[in-house]
Design an enzyme around this catalytic site. Structure first.
Site: not given
Length: 258
Positions: A9, A139
């Site tokens: 990401k 995350d």
């Protein structure tokens, strides 16, 4: 054996909104990078110890995949999970660099949890997996949900899908190993300036493309200035027009058409 992709990401923006105990509360736009991923699979093995096969610099106990296993075992008390990990290792073909702000460790952990849920028919919902994943790292929930794009807030545990086109990124990771806690410490000591709720709401509604076209690297990411203060050689790698992911060390920009 089925191969599972653990995608990277980027943080299109990352702004601090306040403090919670020793943690910094954030608002950030996470977007999946389709062209960059690790590949995970279960492979048979002979000895019964927990085995991760791949190019890692950390010990097995420090690996996010092992931490995900411990958290899943605690949550489910699954005997089938124990049996699986005695007969199979986790093979990881690494493409996402470590310590790079691209979420490689978190993505590997999330993918491992989803693999176990599927293979062992544990029947856990994505929400339940996200709660387990949060024990491994802030995350991890984003990768559990598998969204293209999401607004992530709190200390990372609040993940809200943001519907927009998935953008194509060019990613560059210099050979600078960054400590996220150190960057946050420097931010708190020298740069602390949380944004207000009005600005938070504005950012949450703005598309990633608009953010990247209207904000420069330090406007979009509160951790860029503390990172280059703490890691002087990082500044040499910065070029105009690139953005900074997480606490670094990766830079990214939109791929140009053609």
């Amino acid at each position: 054996m089925k191969v599972y992709k653990a995608y990277a990401k980027v943080n299109v923006f990352l702004k601090i909104t306040g403090l919670r105990d020793n943690y910094h509360e954030i608002i950030s736009r996470f977007m999946r990078v389709n062209s960059l991923y690790d590949e995970l699979s279960f492979v048979p093995k002979d000895d019964e110890s927990f085995k991760i096969i791949g190019n890692f610099s950390c010990t097995t106990q420090q690996n996010t995949i092992y931490k995900a296993y411990v958290a899943l075992k605690k949550a489910t008390k699954s005997e089938a999970l124990d049996k699986l990990m005695k007969t199979h290792g986790v093979e990881v073909k690494k493409s996402i660099p470590a310590f790079a702000g691209l979420g490689g460790g978190s993505s590997d952990a999330a993918t491992y949890l989803k693999m176990c849920n599927e293979v062992l028919h544990l029947g856990l919902s994505l929400n339940e997996l996200a709660v387990i994943g949060l024990e491994v790292g802030a995350d991890v929930p984003f990768f559990i949900y598998g969204y293209d794009s999401a607004n992530v807030s709190g200390i990372g545990e609040v993940v809200e899908e943001f519907k927009e086109e998935l953008l194509d990124y060019e990613v560059f990771t210099p050979d600078v190993e960054i400590s996220t806690p150190k960057v946050y410490q420097t931010y708190r000591a020298d740069f602390y300036a949380p944004i207000d709720d009005f600005e938070t709401q504005r950012l949450k509604k703005t598309t990633s493309k608009e953010i990247l076209e209207s904000m420069d690297v330090s406007e979009a990411n509160d951790l860029f200035n503390p990172a280059i203060q703490e890691y002087k050689k990082l500044k040499k790698h910065y070029e105009q027009g690139w953005h900074f992911s997480g606490s670094g060390s990766s830079f990214f920009r939109l791929k140009e058409d053609g």
